[in-house]
Structure formats: C-alpha cells, structure tokens
Enzyme design. Structure first.
Site, mmCIF file in Angstrom:
data_model
loop_
_atom_site.group_PDB
_atom_site.id
_atom_site.type_symbol
_atom_site.label_atom_id
_atom_site.label_comp_id
_atom_site.label_asym_id
_atom_site.label_seq_id
_atom_site.Cartn_x
_atom_site.Cartn_y
_atom_site.Cartn_z
ATOM 1 N N ARG A 297 14.798 1.372 -1.263
ATOM 2 C CA ARG A 297 13.502 1.970 -0.922
ATOM 3 C C ARG A 297 12.807 1.198 0.196
ATOM 4 O O ARG A 297 12.750 -0.042 0.173
ATOM 5 C CB ARG A 297 12.601 1.983 -2.151
ATOM 6 N N GLU B 10 8.638 6.592 -10.339
ATOM 7 C CA GLU B 10 9.854 5.754 -10.274
ATOM 8 C C GLU B 10 10.959 6.208 -11.226
ATOM 9 O O GLU B 10 12.147 6.017 -10.947
ATOM 10 C CB GLU B 10 9.478 4.296 -10.555
ATOM 11 N N GLY C 123 0.777 -1.229 0.000
ATOM 12 C CA GLY C 123 0.000 0.000 0.000
ATOM 13 C C GLY C 123 0.797 1.260 0.000
ATOM 14 O O GLY C 123 1.798 1.393 -0.701
ATOM 15 N N GLU D 282 5.011 -3.864 7.075
ATOM 16 C CA GLU D 282 5.901 -4.421 6.043
ATOM 17 C C GLU D 282 7.348 -4.280 6.492
ATOM 18 O O GLU D 282 7.647 -3.621 7.492
ATOM 19 C CB GLU D 282 5.668 -3.723 4.691
ATOM 20 N N HIS E 63 12.483 -5.240 -8.853
ATOM 21 C CA HIS E 63 11.216 -4.664 -8.400
ATOM 22 C C HIS E 63 11.183 -3.146 -8.572
ATOM 23 O O HIS E 63 10.179 -2.588 -8.971
ATOM 24 C CB HIS E 63 11.026 -5.038 -6.939
ATOM 25 N N HIS F 42 12.937 -7.597 -5.173
ATOM 26 C CA HIS F 42 11.936 -8.003 -4.179
ATOM 27 C C HIS F 42 12.170 -9.469 -3.851
ATOM 28 O O HIS F 42 12.356 -10.287 -4.755
ATOM 29 C CB HIS F 42 10.531 -7.793 -4.746
ATOM 30 N N ARG G 241 14.628 -5.373 2.591
ATOM 31 C CA ARG G 241 14.469 -6.195 1.386
ATOM 32 C C ARG G 241 15.761 -6.777 0.842
ATOM 33 O O ARG G 241 15.792 -7.924 0.402
ATOM 34 C CB ARG G 241 13.843 -5.344 0.287
HETATM 35 C C1 SIN Z 1 4.855 -5.516 -1.712
HETATM 36 O O1 SIN Z 1 3.630 -5.539 -1.634
HETATM 37 O O2 SIN Z 1 5.576 -6.353 -1.176
HETATM 38 C C2 SIN Z 1 5.499 -4.440 -2.514
HETATM 39 C C3 SIN Z 1 5.223 -3.124 -1.936
HETATM 40 C C4 SIN Z 1 6.312 -2.163 -2.278
HETATM 41 O O3 SIN Z 1 7.203 -2.488 -3.053
HETATM 42 O O4 SIN Z 1 6.319 -1.073 -1.725
#
Ligand code: SIN
Length: 517
Positions: free
Chosen positions: A362, A351, A47, A112, A327, A227, A273
């Site tokens: 990020r 982006e 989100g 997250e 990603h 990602h 990440r």
């Molecule tokens: C995700 O939903 O894992 C990606 C969200 C993002 O890259 O900010």
C-alpha cells in the site's frame, strides 16, 4: 433477537463514513468489541492522500499507487480511488473536519514515502485519524444504534449461502442474535498477529476469519506491510513514528550516524516502505540498532505531537531507536467496487477488504482514503436498495451446542512465531514450520465447533490462528518476492507471478484453494 436494516461490525473510519452517509430511513446497528474510539483509524498519524496540489494530478497518484503495489493492483479500482480522492477531501473540509492549513489558507500538503508529489492532507500534525473519527462521530444520525463491548462470534448464513445476521456476545457474556439483510464487516486488519505492530490492541484479524467461515473468498493474504519506523525500547515496539517525520527531513542513521538509505534507493528515506523496512531489519539482524534522527526538524513537538509524546513517554529525544512492525494487511475479503463480497448479504470495507487498490504494497496514506471512499460508496449503494428487502423473513437461529474443548496456544505464542517465521523475511522452511505449528491445533475440528461457547480471549485466539493460517499458506504458495511479501529463498520478482492472485474459500467445511490467473 434484535433486527436492523444494516449491521456494521467495527468502528473505524470506513464504518463511520458508511454510518454517516447512509440514508437516515435505515436502522443501522454498529457493533464494536471495545469502544468507538479504539481503532487503528483513531491512531492513524499520517493523513489522506489526494492529488490537489498545483502541479499534481490523479493520474500521478494512480502511477505512484501502482508502482508501490508492484502492479498487482486492480487498475480500474485504483483509477476510481485516485479520481474520487479530491472530492472526498472537499467533502470533509466542507463538513468542518479540522485539517491543517498553511499561512495562505490552503490545505497544507505533506510528503510521504513513494509519493512523487506532496499530497498528504493531515490534521493536528500527526493526529489525522483522531480528527476525522471525531468529526464523523459528531455527524451520526439517530438511526444509528451503537453497541460497545460486543464481539461478533459468528456470521449467520442460510442454507442457500446468504448472510442474514450475526451472533454476538456482550461484555457480561450474554449472547445475542441480530438479523439484517445487509451485514458489513469493517473490522480492520490483523496487526496483532505479530509481536511488533503499530496496530491497536483490538486488531486481531477477526473480520477475515469470520468471512472465511461464512464462505467468503479471501485474497492476497501473503501481502502484509511492515512499517519501517516504530519506536523501539527495551526489546519492544512502542508505537508508530509517522513517515511524515521523514517527509519533514528526518533521516535513518546507524549507531555511528551514517545515513542508512544512501545507495539503497534513489528516494533515500522516502523509498517504498518494504525497501526501508527490509533495510532496517537487515541491520538489526546484524546487531546494529537504527535510529531516526529528528534533530533537523524545527518545532518537532508542535508539528508531530503524537510522536513527540511517544518519545517523552519512553525517555527518548533527538535520535529515536526504531524497528519495523506489522502495519497493514493488503489482502483480505475480496470485494467489488462497492464492497460486495461473493456471499450475498455480506460486505467488507476498509482494511479487512481486498478491493485491489493496494496490490502487493500500500502507498502511504491511501488507507484512510480507501475507507472514506468505500464507506461513502457502500452507503449510497445500500441506500438505493429495494426497501422490500429490509424486512428479513423469520430466520432460523442457531441453537446452542454443548461446550467445545479446543487446544489453543497463547496469543503471545502466535505473535512471536508469526513475527519470526512469517514476518518481514520469510522462506520455505520458516513458513512450513509455522504451518505445521498452526495445524497442530487441529483446525479441522473447529469447523464443527460452536464458537459461541468460547470466552472472548479464546475466540480471538481462534480467529488469530485462522487468519495466521491464511497468511502462512498464501506466503508459502507465492514463490517470489513482491511488495510486502519477501522470500529469502526467492528474493526477486518473477514476471509470471505478476498477474496471479491467491485466494481461498471454505465451502461446506472443506477448504478449496484456487489460483486465479
Ligand atoms: C504513517 O504516518 O507513517 C502511516 C501512514 C500510513 O500508513 O498511511
């Protein structure tokens, strides 16, 4: 020749936010090389990050962003972004954007990776991007004229270096010149340069290449985010499984069910990440497949309909085989706080831009936020410009040249070689090998070529090679590891590099490279 006050290239959230908020007295042309709903923004599952929770504060969001970005970030840009975030959410919610709410009627906040608080606002579980895009599309005014299936091939630049329009080609092969005093690139990143990616088919690095050829400064290109969790099936990645799934309790395990992130990072599955992606990559390199175990999540199908649909399509359930894929591009076209580039008349948002907010990596859910914040800021800025500017002088238009004959690789060759040599783990040898491979296609010759003679596939291949060259040269120059840039021959961060940015500008068809302290 068409005329407009503003040209927007791209159709993601940054582009739409700009189009919705710009003054209705301005005639805006939006160009997209496919359809309005085909973008990374539309696919975005996770989100929008905003510090609106009871014990949260923008200062904490700021700290998390800097920590994830390994302090390469522009602090002022991050501070402004995190401070504006709650207002952006309020604005969207007020305008009926379909976010998810909890039983008490408050916005539901997800968690997250690398966030110290639950602060992710989402819609439809993992359909946030689609909800925002659809909401913005509904709000477009009659001043916005949309051309789908129209690819921009060249930015028009005057002798004095001012950008005054674009040359584009529609699906039927017709070329158009469109002039405007303001040209905005909102073309997204470059995920399709790599064979494993979460990105939409259209995302081939076009905006960076266009801006570079027009003399814009391109910055921080070595910082590419992979990602950790793309569904991996029959040797290919098939789409993203959102980090929010790990936020809801899913765990990364090996074939025997051992917890992968135990002992690797204190945040375990929600570590930054690059840490999670590199750990999964190392296991896969050793021949050990990694899975995302979602069995502890109740109502997985209802909470994460996109991920569940992906699993169903690939006949997977419970334990999802995963691999990392490209990603997000942290670097891009250097801009200031409203999206202006060093080329007068040329702007970049979303982006494709390098605003300094993301640094070397990020923080999750800061990208939709960036698009929304910069889209609105640029709308306000352009709406306030002197109206006399909105009548461009009769411009000299490019005359068609004879057809060009370029030696080009296939897109698949670019993707495969970028993935293996400039991907999650790089080193001097792999980067040098890729650089000489890219340069074997005689980039210098392109600088005098009339790209408008190329087919769409040829043009995209040229843009992919140009953007690959920018990433590869920057990755070779940065002799340390930081955030999304990992060099196995320089595996640690080096304090001396912390405040250094690599940038490149093309002037009069000669590449000038500079390192700014
Ligand atoms: C995700 O939903 O894992 C990606 C969200 C993002 O890259 O900010």
């Amino acid at each position: 020749m068409r005329k407009a006050d503003v040209i927007i290239v791209g159709s993601g959230i940054a582009a739409l936010q700009l189009a919705v908020h710009i003054s209705r007295r301005l005639h805006v042309i939006v160009l997209t090389k496919s359809k309005m709903q085909q973008s990374n923004s539309f696919l975005a599952q996770g989100g929008v990050a905003a510090a609106i929770g009871e014990n949260d504060h923008p200062a904490s969001h700021f700290q998390d962003t800097i920590e994830a970005g390994r302090n390469v970030n522009d602090h002022e840009a991050v501070w402004k972004l995190t401070a504006e975030a709650p207002g952006i959410i309020q604005d969207l919610a007020f305008n009926n954007c379909q976010f998810d709410y909890d039983r008490e009627g408050s916005l539901h906040l997800g968690k997250e990776g690398a966030h110290s608080h639950a602060r992710i606002i989402h819609g439809g579980g993992d359909q946030t991007g689609r909800r925002i895009v659809d909401g913005l599309l509904e709000k477009l005014g009659s001043n916005i004229q949309i051309y789908e299936d129209e690819s921009v091939y060249e930015l028009l630049v005057q002798e004095d270096g001012t950008c005054y329009g674009v040359s584009s080609k529609s699906k039927n092969g017709n070329m158009h010149n469109i002039v405007a005093p303001h040209v905005v690139l909102a073309t997204g990143g470059c995920g399709q340069l790599f064979s494993f990616t979460s990105n939409a088919q259209e995302v081939t690095g076009d905006g960076v290449a266009l801006a570079y050829w027009a003399g814009a400064r391109i910055k921080d290109m070595e910082f590419v985010q992979f990602h950790p969790t793309l569904l991996f099936h029959n040797g290919k990645t098939r789409g993203l499984v959102s980090e929010a799934v790990r936020g809801a309790g899913a765990r990364l395990v090996d074939e025997c069910g051992n917890h992968l992130m135990e002992g690797i990072h204190p945040f375990l599955d929600l570590a930054p990440r690059h840490v999670v992606a590199q750990t999964i990559f190392n296991s896969i390199q050793k021949g050990c497949q990694i899975y995302l175990d979602v069995t502890s999540i109740t109502n997985f199908e209802q909470r994460f309909p996109t991920a569940a649909g992906l699993c169903a399509q690939n006949d997977v359930q419970g334990r999802i085989p995963v691999a990392p894929g490209c990603h997000f591009l942290m670097g891009g076209v250097e801009t200031d706080h409203v999206g202006r580039t060093n080329v007068s008349g040329l702007y970049a948002i979303g982006e494709v831009a390098c605003t300094g907010v993301h640094g070397a990596n990020r923080l999750a859910s800061n990208s939709l936020l960036e698009g929304l914040v910069y889209g609105r800021r640029l709308a306000r800025y352009l709406s306030e410009q002197d109206p006399s500017l909105f009548f461009p002088k009769t411009p000299s238009l490019p005359t068609p040249q004879s057809p060009v004959c370029l030696k080009l690789p296939s897109k698949e060759e670019i993707q495969r070689t970028m993935m293996s040599r400039v991907g999650i783990v790089r080193n001097r040898d792999s980067l040098k090998e890729q650089l000489s491979w890219i340069e074997s296609f005689e980039l210098n010759k392109w600088m005098t070529a009339d790209f408008r003679q190329l087919t769409k596939t040829q043009w995209e291949t040229v843009a992919m090679l140009q953007t690959s060259w920018l990433i590869t040269t920057a990755a070779l120059e940065r002799t340390e590891s930081r955030g999304g840039h990992y060099r196995s021959d320089f595996p640690n961060e080096n304090k001396e590099w912390e405040k250094k940015h690599l940038s490149k500008t093309l002037e009069k068809r000669t590449a000038h490279e500079s390192v700014q302290a």
